[in-house]
Design a protein around this motif. Structure first.
Motif, PDB file in Angstrom:
ATOM      1  N   LEU A  19       0.832  -1.201   0.000  1.00 27.41           N
ATOM      2  CA  LEU A  19       0.000   0.000   0.000  1.00 27.41           C
ATOM      3  C   LEU A  19       0.869   1.255   0.000  1.00 27.41           C
ATOM      4  CD1 LEU A  19      -2.736   1.485   0.315  1.00 27.41           C
ATOM      5  CD2 LEU A  19      -2.462   1.212   2.800  1.00 27.41           C
ATOM      6  N   CYS A  20       1.890   1.258   0.834  1.00 28.46           N
ATOM      7  CA  CYS A  20       2.785   2.426   0.900  1.00 28.46           C
ATOM      8  C   CYS A  20       3.518   2.623  -0.424  1.00 28.46           C
ATOM      9  CB  CYS A  20       3.779   2.253   2.046  1.00 28.46           C
ATOM     10  SG  CYS A  20       3.030   2.296   3.680  1.00 28.46           S
ATOM     11  N   GLU A  23       1.166   4.131  -2.906  1.00 27.92           N
ATOM     12  CA  GLU A  23       0.920   5.535  -2.576  1.00 27.92           C
ATOM     13  C   GLU A  23       2.081   6.422  -3.013  1.00 27.92           C
ATOM     14  OE1 GLU A  23      -1.824   4.734   1.426  1.00 27.92           O
ATOM     15  OE2 GLU A  23       0.328   5.135   1.568  1.00 27.92           O
ATOM     16  N   ALA A  26       1.897   6.745  -6.756  1.00 23.65           N
ATOM     17  CA  ALA A  26       0.749   7.561  -7.170  1.00 23.65           C
ATOM     18  C   ALA A  26       1.009   9.043  -6.905  1.00 23.65           C
ATOM     19  CB  ALA A  26      -0.506   7.103  -6.432  1.00 23.65           C
ATOM     20  N   LEU A  27       1.541   9.371  -5.740  1.00 26.70           N
ATOM     21  CA  LEU A  27       1.832  10.768  -5.412  1.00 26.70           C
ATOM     22  C   LEU A  27       2.895  11.345  -6.344  1.00 26.70           C
ATOM     23  CD1 LEU A  27       1.786  10.445  -1.530  1.00 26.70           C
ATOM     24  CD2 LEU A  27       0.320  11.962  -2.865  1.00 26.70           C
ATOM     25  N   HIS A  96      -1.734   7.604   9.199  1.00 30.09           N
ATOM     26  CA  HIS A  96      -1.159   7.402   7.867  1.00 30.09           C
ATOM     27  C   HIS A  96      -2.094   7.947   6.792  1.00 30.09           C
ATOM     28  CE1 HIS A  96       0.951   5.511   4.542  1.00 30.09           C
ATOM     29  NE2 HIS A  96      -0.202   5.000   4.143  1.00 30.09           N
ATOM     30  N   GLY A  97      -3.382   7.626   6.885  1.00 28.64           N
ATOM     31  CA  GLY A  97      -4.343   8.121   5.903  1.00 28.64           C
ATOM     32  C   GLY A  97      -4.428   9.628   5.893  1.00 28.64           C
ATOM     33  N   VAL A 100      -1.500  11.009   3.970  1.00 22.79           N
ATOM     34  CA  VAL A 100      -1.667  10.883   2.516  1.00 22.79           C
ATOM     35  C   VAL A 100      -2.624  11.946   1.997  1.00 22.79           C
ATOM     36  CG1 VAL A 100      -2.500   9.368   0.681  1.00 22.79           C
ATOM     37  CG2 VAL A 100      -1.113   8.428   2.525  1.00 22.79           C
ATOM     38  N   LEU A 104      -1.963  14.952  -0.772  1.00 19.00           N
ATOM     39  CA  LEU A 104      -2.772  15.125  -1.981  1.00 19.00           C
ATOM     40  C   LEU A 104      -3.494  16.467  -2.025  1.00 19.00           C
ATOM     41  CD1 LEU A 104      -4.455  11.612  -2.387  1.00 19.00           C
ATOM     42  CD2 LEU A 104      -2.871  12.700  -3.998  1.00 19.00           C
ATOM     43  N   ALA A 137       2.274  10.532   7.332  1.00 21.83           N
ATOM     44  CA  ALA A 137       2.148   9.285   6.571  1.00 21.83           C
ATOM     45  C   ALA A 137       3.257   8.309   6.938  1.00 21.83           C
ATOM     46  CB  ALA A 137       2.173   9.588   5.081  1.00 21.83           C
TER      47      ALA A 137
END
Length: 537
Positions: A19-20, A23, A26-27, A96-97, A100, A104, A137
């Motif tokens: 997941l990390c 992320e 994606a970022l 963490h969420g 993120v 964003l 995060a």
């Protein structure tokens, strides 16, 4: 304590790590493509570059983490077990969420219809939000995996070696910046530009090139390759991870063998990957999207590819008993009987000789006889391994290979070939020309098929396969795509790789794949001889 493959694939820590990683990618993509941010336009160049480097640092540290799993499976297993026992509540996932979302937020505020945020003009407050998001995060992910006490116990193992490795990995982007001046070396510039030009000439036809100005491309689209795009960073990253592995496994490795074989092979592979990366991006700019290509030169895709290459090199090394003082199972295997070495080292020799061709010859292909001799010697070392295979002629494999060869010629759009090579060949004496042609045919038709099939089908296809029995689609596509990227025409090369993979899997036979590849290259060689365009092979 050891973790089985099945158990590790189901482990919550693996999914948190994946997941990390997703992320981070994606970022990086959002701030590279959707919200392009040029640091020199913000007025806070140093802070901006520091924030931009976080994605590359995260990738390097994740890769270093995989090395630590290889090096110390026992402490890592205890760490994961303690993390499982302590993983209760939602505070760390929520932190963490939140981090993120903060990362964003500036991009969302820029992209929403009617949004008025200009990141460049308001970079100071945006930088605070991004830094807070990165901290939240990171802390959320770390303590989601395990408590602080377990992290300290793991990082202090073996006199704080894991802590030192992870800290060094975080500094890899800084090391890459330190070696960027190497790009000013005339030898490196010439090697890189000659290789990119040869790649483009082979796959796309006419090339626009100005080495003095670092400009290269195709008609209608050219790029200036700055130091950050030269691939020197990739060489630094791959070399660093090779050194990491050497340090972690120093007691188990034959260090002189490791230093004299693995590091040169890793550098050659990194340089080759960068040539392909530049060539593919230029082709994308000329035929698909200039914006995509230009952003691609400055994106984190290069860091991702070079990180995967570093892990791939280390994976190969880990599987070679010849490089280790104690074999993984049973007695030590001599080099000439080491199957893993036979499947991998000849390709490393081929890549290193490719680099030397570009460095020491007016046109790289003029040095092909040297490359053919080196490949033959590399294969001869493993003669006993090759003899152990069941070499029987297979009609299906030959037919599939001929189809690949005819397809390669049919869809060749490279134009009239390489004028520079044709001129140099025309200036040779008859004896020199015929000798060069003989070496070219020998290497292309007999040596290259065995070397490439040994690695891509015999070694890589099996290593990418995560399931017993029938190989996964990812394994087939992944090995075929990497095979295609090694060749000038990567789409056609990938299709050819798929055919050879299917031929191999039909009977799980490396000789079948080799003779199919031989048939394909023989057809192409006949076509090259008929047209006099030796650049085709």
């Amino acid at each position: 304590m050891q973790i089985s493959r099945t158990a590790s694939l189901r482990h919550p820590a693996l999914w948190i790590a994946l997941l990390c990683a997703v992320e981070v990618l994606a970022l990086a993509s959002v701030y590279q493509f959707a919200v392009p941010l040029e640091c020199h336009e913000t007025g806070f160049n140093l802070a901006c570059r520091g924030l931009r480097s976080l994605a590359a640092r995260a990738l390097a540290m994740m890769a270093a983490g995989l090395l630590l799993v290889w090096a110390w499976p026992g402490p890592v297993a205890r760490f994961l077990a303690a993390g499982d026992a302590a993983r209760t509540g939602l505070r760390w996932p929520l932190l963490h969420g939140l981090g993120v979302l903060l990362l964003l937020a500036p991009a969302v505020a820029t992209l929403l219809p009617g949004a008025a945020l200009d990141i460049r003009a308001a970079f100071a407050p945006v930088a605070v939000v991004l830094a807070a998001g990165a901290l939240a995060a990171a802390l959320g992910a770390l303590f989601w995996l395990a408590p602080a006490a377990e992290w300290w116990r793991l990082l202090s193992h073996d006199r704080y070696a894991p802590l030192a490795i992870l800290a060094a990995a975080a500094l890899v982007p800084d090391l890459a910046n330190l070696v960027l001046p190497l790009w000013e070396s005339p030898i490196l510039v010439r090697m890189t530009f000659d290789a990119v030009q040869a790649y483009l000439a082979l796959s796309s036809g006419a090339v626009v090139s100005d080495p003095a100005g670092y400009v290269i491309g195709l008609e209608g689209f050219t790029v200036h390759i700055a130091r950050q795009c030269s691939g020197v960073e990739g060489v630094a990253l791959v070399s660093t991870f090779v050194l990491f592995y050497g340090a972690l496994f120093r007691r188990d490795l034959h260090l002189w063998r490791y230093a004299l074989t693995v590091l040169p092979a890793a550098i050659a592979a990194s340089w080759t990957l960068n040539i392909v990366r530049i060539g593919v991006l230029i082709q994308l700019g000329a035929s698909v999207s200039p914006e995509l290509a230009v952003n691609g030169f400055h994106s984190y895709a290069g860091w991702l590819f070079f990180t995967l290459l570093a892990l791939g090199v280390i994976g190969v090394v880990h599987a070679l008993p010849w490089l280790h003082r104690t074999a993984r199972a049973g007695a030590t295997v001599p080099l000439s009987r080491d199957v893993s070495a036979a499947l991998t080292l000849p390709l490393a020799v081929m890549l290193i000789l490719t680099v030397l061709q570009h460095a020491f010859f007016p046109h790289p292909e003029i040095g092909y006889p040297l490359k053919a001799i080196a490949m033959a010697l590399a294969l001869a070392v493993f003669w006993r391994v090759w003899r152990s295979f069941d070499w029987k002629v297979d009609g299906v494999a030959l037919a599939a290979g001929c189809a690949v060869g005819f397809g390669w010629l049919l869809f060749d759009r490279s134009g009239e070939g390489d004028a520079g090579l044709s001129l140099l060949l025309s200036q040779m004496t008859a004896a020199s020309l015929y000798s060069w042609i003989a070496f070219r045919i020998l290497g292309t038709v007999l040596l290259v098929p065995l070397i490439e099939e040994a690695f891509f089908r015999g070694f890589l296809l099996g290593r990418l396969d995560m399931r017993a029995g029938t190989p996964s689609l990812i394994a087939i596509l992944g090995s075929s795509l990497l095979f295609g990227l090694l060749h000038g025409r990567w789409v056609a090369g990938t299709v050819a790789g798929l055919v050879f993979a299917l031929v191999y899997l039909r009977r799980r036979s490396l000789p079948d794949a080799v003779q199919s590849h031989v048939a394909a290259n023989l057809v192409v060689a006949i076509g090259a001889a008929a047209t006099g365009d030796w650049q085709r092979i």
